[in-house]
Design an enzyme around this catalytic site. Structure first.
Site, PDB file in Angstrom:
ATOM      1  N   GLY A 179       8.638  12.925   0.411  1.00 20.65           N
ATOM      2  CA  GLY A 179       8.689  12.181   1.659  1.00 20.65           C
ATOM      3  C   GLY A 179      10.048  11.534   1.812  1.00 20.65           C
ATOM      4  O   GLY A 179      10.967  11.772   1.013  1.00 20.65           O
ATOM      5  N   GLY A 213      10.937   9.195  -1.292  1.00 20.31           N
ATOM      6  CA  GLY A 213      11.064  10.007  -2.490  1.00 20.31           C
ATOM      7  C   GLY A 213      12.318  10.868  -2.465  1.00 20.31           C
ATOM      8  O   GLY A 213      13.041  10.976  -3.468  1.00 20.31           O
ATOM      9  N   LYS A 231       3.295   2.791  -1.590  1.00 12.67           N
ATOM     10  CA  LYS A 231       2.839   1.511  -1.039  1.00 12.67           C
ATOM     11  C   LYS A 231       1.508   1.754  -0.319  1.00 12.67           C
ATOM     12  O   LYS A 231       1.474   2.105   0.850  1.00 12.67           O
ATOM     13  CB  LYS A 231       3.865   0.936  -0.073  1.00 12.67           C
ATOM     14  CG  LYS A 231       5.169   0.537  -0.741  1.00 12.67           C
ATOM     15  CD  LYS A 231       6.141  -0.075   0.234  1.00 12.67           C
ATOM     16  CE  LYS A 231       7.405  -0.553  -0.466  1.00 12.67           C
ATOM     17  NZ  LYS A 231       8.388  -1.139   0.466  1.00 12.67           N
ATOM     18  N   LYS A 262       1.390  -5.287   3.902  1.00 11.91           N
ATOM     19  CA  LYS A 262       2.251  -5.412   5.089  1.00 11.91           C
ATOM     20  C   LYS A 262       2.126  -4.197   5.998  1.00 11.91           C
ATOM     21  O   LYS A 262       2.319  -4.297   7.217  1.00 11.91           O
ATOM     22  CB  LYS A 262       3.705  -5.659   4.669  1.00 11.91           C
ATOM     23  CG  LYS A 262       4.312  -4.660   3.682  1.00 11.91           C
ATOM     24  CD  LYS A 262       4.930  -3.466   4.338  1.00 11.91           C
ATOM     25  CE  LYS A 262       5.506  -2.502   3.328  1.00 11.91           C
ATOM     26  NZ  LYS A 262       6.048  -1.280   3.946  1.00 11.91           N
ATOM     27  N   ASN A 322       4.802   2.664  10.072  1.00 15.93           N
ATOM     28  CA  ASN A 322       3.498   2.117  10.447  1.00 15.93           C
ATOM     29  C   ASN A 322       3.553   1.414  11.800  1.00 15.93           C
ATOM     30  O   ASN A 322       2.642   1.548  12.608  1.00 15.93           O
ATOM     31  CB  ASN A 322       3.000   1.165   9.354  1.00 15.93           C
ATOM     32  CG  ASN A 322       2.568   1.899   8.109  1.00 15.93           C
ATOM     33  OD1 ASN A 322       1.466   2.397   8.009  1.00 15.93           O
ATOM     34  ND2 ASN A 322       3.480   2.006   7.137  1.00 15.93           N
ATOM     35  N   GLN A 369       0.609   5.103   5.677  1.00 16.80           N
ATOM     36  CA  GLN A 369      -0.144   4.465   4.602  1.00 16.80           C
ATOM     37  C   GLN A 369      -1.028   3.318   5.077  1.00 16.80           C
ATOM     38  O   GLN A 369      -2.054   2.998   4.474  1.00 16.80           O
ATOM     39  CB  GLN A 369       0.816   3.921   3.536  1.00 16.80           C
ATOM     40  CG  GLN A 369       1.725   4.960   2.927  1.00 16.80           C
ATOM     41  CD  GLN A 369       1.217   5.468   1.582  1.00 16.80           C
ATOM     42  OE1 GLN A 369       0.036   5.462   1.309  1.00 16.80           O
ATOM     43  NE2 GLN A 369       2.127   5.901   0.754  1.00 16.80           N
TER      44      GLN A 369
END
Length: 464
Positions: free
Chosen positions: A52, A55, A198, A287, A350, A377
């Site tokens: 990703g 990464g 995360k 978060k 997000n 996530q």
């Protein structure tokens, strides 16, 4: 040549056009090799599992810094094969390539440019692992990286790795590391693992508790907890690679976190260390929950600064409230949590996802893995936190009603996000209703409730 500046120094220029000062890099590499017991001629093998945005950038940072020392270190990245690049993305990739002279020249030298021309014309299909070798992450097309050594066979990638970077989403970590554990059964030495993930999962038996990616890795592989670390911080992957100044924190056992912090530290990427592994991991997941709501509010109010600030006041009070449940010393996490929340609200995937859902440009039926962005996530984290905090065994005293209630009852934003994203009982407009507090409760009241009671529930993090 007019307008050009020739730099004569001990610096090297890499094929991605970036200039690096290598003073001290070889010494840092030698120091880590010594700690790991590496002898001359024995390569330090580093592999990033998962490609990703973060990464890929992490692997590229290591490659840029240490890849020149080929007789001492091997840096590779694993990703699944077979993921095709759609034509629209191929066309955009072609535009990026032609806008960067350094990238264009690099591809021409590598005899790789023609395949991008053909892909733009629709005459051939590109694959994610194929373009990664040329330095392009499918989730971050606009930021070319240095070329990477890509492996698509998981066993080949990890079986003899000394340092493994977990760049997988939390939702895939357990499955992939269970597979990895099969290849480590005959190992004599124990690898070190740094998790970048995360996200969290929830388990209700024997008591409600959180499972973090480092715990998933420990369970799946049997690797001792002291050899598994978490690295996180308030940063955006593409900006880190473009040398924006950034901080990060590596958490875990002192035996490894201090030498690894030194190894990873760069002039533009300062790595601190901390012993509080699990709590920092959980905060990294928390978060993401509230970032989705922030994106919704921004879209629904046409980027109203007033509305966003109202949301921020309410969401941070909920996060602080939850933090008091999770840790004995919550004040120590206030800075890292708020900083990570702030950067995610500004430019994280997000928050972007929340905006797209509210605008109707994405549908919940599309799932939480979005082309060009990767896994969102925060979606699974909403479900996990709601499920945990709705358990009656964690009841707290409701100040207004003077009766015990599940903690989630004091977290209206979390409740609303659960109804919107998981249960799909309400539309995104419900997030605005959650902000319109008819009971005149100051967000600070929620914080004061947490501060004035013995809220800490060590069982939530699997502690006695």
């Amino acid at each position: 040549m007019v307008g050009s500046i020739e730099v004569k120094s001990g610096n090297n220029v890499y094929s991605n056009g970036s200039v690096h000062n290598h003073n001290g890099l070889e010494e840092k590499l030698d120091e880590l090799r010594h700690i790991l017991g590496k002898s001359n001629g024995d390569l330090l093998r580093i592999v990033c599992v998962g490609a990703g945005a973060w990464g890929s950038v992490f692997a590229a940072l290591l490659q840029d810094s240490y890849g020149q020392f080929r007789d001492k270190v091997q840096i590779r990245i694993w990703r699944r094969s077979g993921r095709a690049v759609d034509r629209a993305t191929a066309e955009h990739l072609f535009e990026v390539i032609n806008s960067r002279e350094d990238v264009l020249r690099r591809l021409i030298r590598r005899c790789a440019y023609l395949k991008y021309v053909e892909a733009r014309l629709g005459d051939r299909t590109l694959y994610a692992d194929e373009i990664l070798k040329d330095g392009f992450c499918l989730n971050m097309i606009d930021t070319p990286l240095c070329p990477l050594k890509v492996v698509t066979n998981l066993q080949e990638a990890v079986w003899d790795a000394d340092l493994v970077i977990n760049g997988l989403p939390s939702t895939e970590t357990c499955e992939v590391f269970r597979e990895i554990s099969k290849y480590w059964k005959e190992r004599i030495t124990v690898p070190i693992i740094i998790s970048l993930a995360k996200g969290i999962e929830a388990e209700l038996d024997p008591v409600p508790h959180i499972i973090t990616p480092t715990q998933m890795i420990n369970r799946a592989t049997g690797i001792p907890v002291e050899n598994i670390l978490y690295l996180g911080g308030p940063n955006i992957a593409s900006e880190i690679y473009n040398k924006e100044y950034a901080n990060a924190r590596i958490c875990g056992s002192e035996k490894w976190r201090k030498p690894l912090a030194k190894f990873l530290r760069q002039p533009h990427f300062i790595v601190w260390d901390n012993s509080d592994l699990v709590t920092h991991e959980v905060m990294g997941g928390l978060k993401n929950v509230y970032a989705i709501g922030a994106g919704m509010v921004a879209a629904l109010t046409n980027e109203s600064a007033t509305s966003k600030s109202v949301y921020f006041a309410h969401c941070t009070s909920e996060m602080i409230f939850i933090t008091y449940l999770l840790t004995e010393e919550p004040e120590r996490l206030a800075g890292p949590l708020l900083a990570d929340t702030y950067v995610t609200l500004l430019k994280g995937r997000n928050a972007w996802y929340g905006q797209m859902i509210a605008k109707g440009e994405l549908s919940l039926d599309m799932g939480d893995s979005i082309s060009g962005k990767g896994t969102i996530q925060g979606v699974s984290a909403v479900g996990a936190f709601y499920e945990l905090l709705s358990q009656s065994s964690l009841n707290v005293l409701h100040p207004g009603e003077n009766k015990p209630v599940a903690p989630v009852e004091l977290c209206p934003i979390l409740k609303t996000l659960y109804k919107v994203l998981i249960k799909r009982e309400q539309g995104s407009m419900a997030i605005l209703q959650a902000l319109r507090d008819e009971n005149l409760n100051d967000p600070r009241d929620r914080i004061e409730i947490a501060q004035s009671h013995a809220f800490y529930r060590p069982s939530l993090l699997g502690q006695p």
